[in-house]
Enzyme design. Sequence first.
Site, short mmCIF file in Angstrom:
data_model
loop_
_atom_site.label_atom_id
_atom_site.label_comp_id
_atom_site.label_asym_id
_atom_site.label_seq_id
_atom_site.Cartn_x
_atom_site.Cartn_y
_atom_site.Cartn_z
N ALA A 155 0.85 -1.19 0.00
CA ALA A 155 0.00 0.00 0.00
C ALA A 155 0.89 1.25 0.00
O ALA A 155 1.81 1.36 -0.80
CB ALA A 155 -0.98 -0.03 1.17
N SER A 156 0.67 2.18 0.94
CA SER A 156 1.38 3.47 0.87
C SER A 156 2.86 3.39 1.20
O SER A 156 3.57 4.38 0.98
CB SER A 156 0.70 4.48 1.79
OG SER A 156 -0.49 4.95 1.21
N VAL A 157 3.35 2.29 1.72
CA VAL A 157 4.80 2.16 1.84
C VAL A 157 5.43 2.24 0.46
O VAL A 157 6.62 2.58 0.32
CB VAL A 157 5.16 0.85 2.58
CG1 VAL A 157 6.67 0.63 2.62
CG2 VAL A 157 4.62 0.89 4.01
#
Length: 606
Positions: A155-157
Amino acid sequence: MPARTVRTTMGVRRGLALGLAVAVLGTAMPATGAAAAERSPAGSAPPSVTPADLRFRHDTLRYGDAREVGLLPEHVDRMPADLTAYLEPTPDHPGHPTYAGAVVLAAKDGVVVQHAAVGSAVRYSAVGPPPGLVGVELPADQRLPMRPDTIFDLASVSKLFTTIVVLQQVERGRVELDAPVARYVPEFAAGGKQAVTVRMLLTHTSGLPAFTALWSRYPTPAERFAAALATPLVPGATPGTRYVYSDLGLIALGVLVERVTGRSLADLVRDGVTAPLGMTDTGYNPAPELRSRIAATEYQPYAGRGMVWGEVHDENAWSLGGVAGHAGVFSTAADLAVLCQTLLNGGEYRGRRILHPDTVRAMLVNYNAPLEQAYPESDRGLGFELNKHWYMMGLSSPVGFGHTGFTGTSLVVDPLSHSFVILLSNRVHPDRGWGSNNVARRAVAADLAEAMPVRPRSREAWRADPRDLATVTLTAPLRRAARGGTASFLLWYDTEPRYDGARFEVSADGGRTWAPAPMRLRHGGQRWASDGTVTGYGGRVWWQVSVELPDQATHLRWSSSTDVSARGRGVYVDRIVAADRAGLLFHGEGRDATRLVADGWSPARA
């Protein structure tokens, strides 16, 4: 605090090379560490630390024992048990399990001291309707257990990978951090965004909204990318003056690096990050044959997808072909460990350099410091979050960095102790409505922080018990009423800034009323003064504290207060002595040790 644009915190003109910018920044940073200790006058500011103080190592990861790197093994060993507890509902996460499964990896000084998996990578086939959101479990023979090498949707990593390839282009002179994004992507100027810079997108201060449903509003990837770039600023927003975490800004940066290089984002991440670092399990759109190693995410019938497994979870990234600046990367804990160690090494691993050391330092400057008063959670470097106790716990510091992902992923890096912890989970499996996994993020970060011992200076040291939403006190009744005089003690503190803190107080009426007592603090050559309260980063050192006692003082008291969640490494007191011209009033290592009244404090043993 008056609003200022983010680039004023850098203090350099547009067009300077990044290395020179960092050099200029370094001269403007407040002195800290040994250099600060030599120059700090009495009454100076509380301790701090900046990227200029960091000393990069050149460690290569290997598996080893916690004791090798000075960690207390009992805290490292408890990580799998702590994660296992969240496979069922808990008092701090009631109603549903926190996740179906999780993987944790922790390391210090290049030694991996924990790497474990709990629960299931695939457990559910669907989820029932709200409000129950009951998971429909697969037959036992169709479930997949979580493994240490399970591949997760980050995801946002993923934003960190986009950040790195952007900064690689900055190093090569193709991109300037304080140049308008529209210089590289002309259509981005639409919607009042002419003044938005690359740095503003990396620090989420552009004025863009957080999100728009590209996947459902536009029919093709091309139209979705065009819509993302054309999205106007939030009405009334002035670039650089407000903090809004925005996926759209990172989507734009993904397009930007493709434009300036003529290559796809996926190729840039592969050739610039994963291939040189040997991260063979990391990339976009994993091959179908890897599906049995991938953790399933969410049941998305509203998008016509069913249970998402082996494809990116984020609807916008999925609708953009699986490759976007804000989401889409899949990886394992072991691969992410290499990335964390690379950053701790100043951008290099096994002789392969992906970033210059000055670039890594620039990533860890809090460019949003002028916005903190209005946006307390805005602390950010370039791409990275900084000093976020709500998931970093005692690994936090002004230069502690990391990121989280919506699917339940996170990494926390503490460059002061050369350590990191990675937690990967499929907390959206089977439904995001089951809640966040912040409780588990805090648990593993706290475990690693607690494994780093605070060494008392005597056998009579005390520590405030690590509790949430509590005020605990340690009281020293003096042998007699003081005739002026002084008190001295050692103080070690590390708390969540603003929300948690410690206080030293004196009573002159037998403990009925209390007043804070101004403190003078010294460590080496560094000296500063406090009104009796401390909060936040304490330098991870023992401060020698002295206090002028009021006439007729009868009691001394140390208190520690915490809010509902998130803590640092705590508050410690040692070597308590008070005296006036007539002699001793209290001696914490002598016969007065048994007279201390501890309410929520415990002995701190070496």
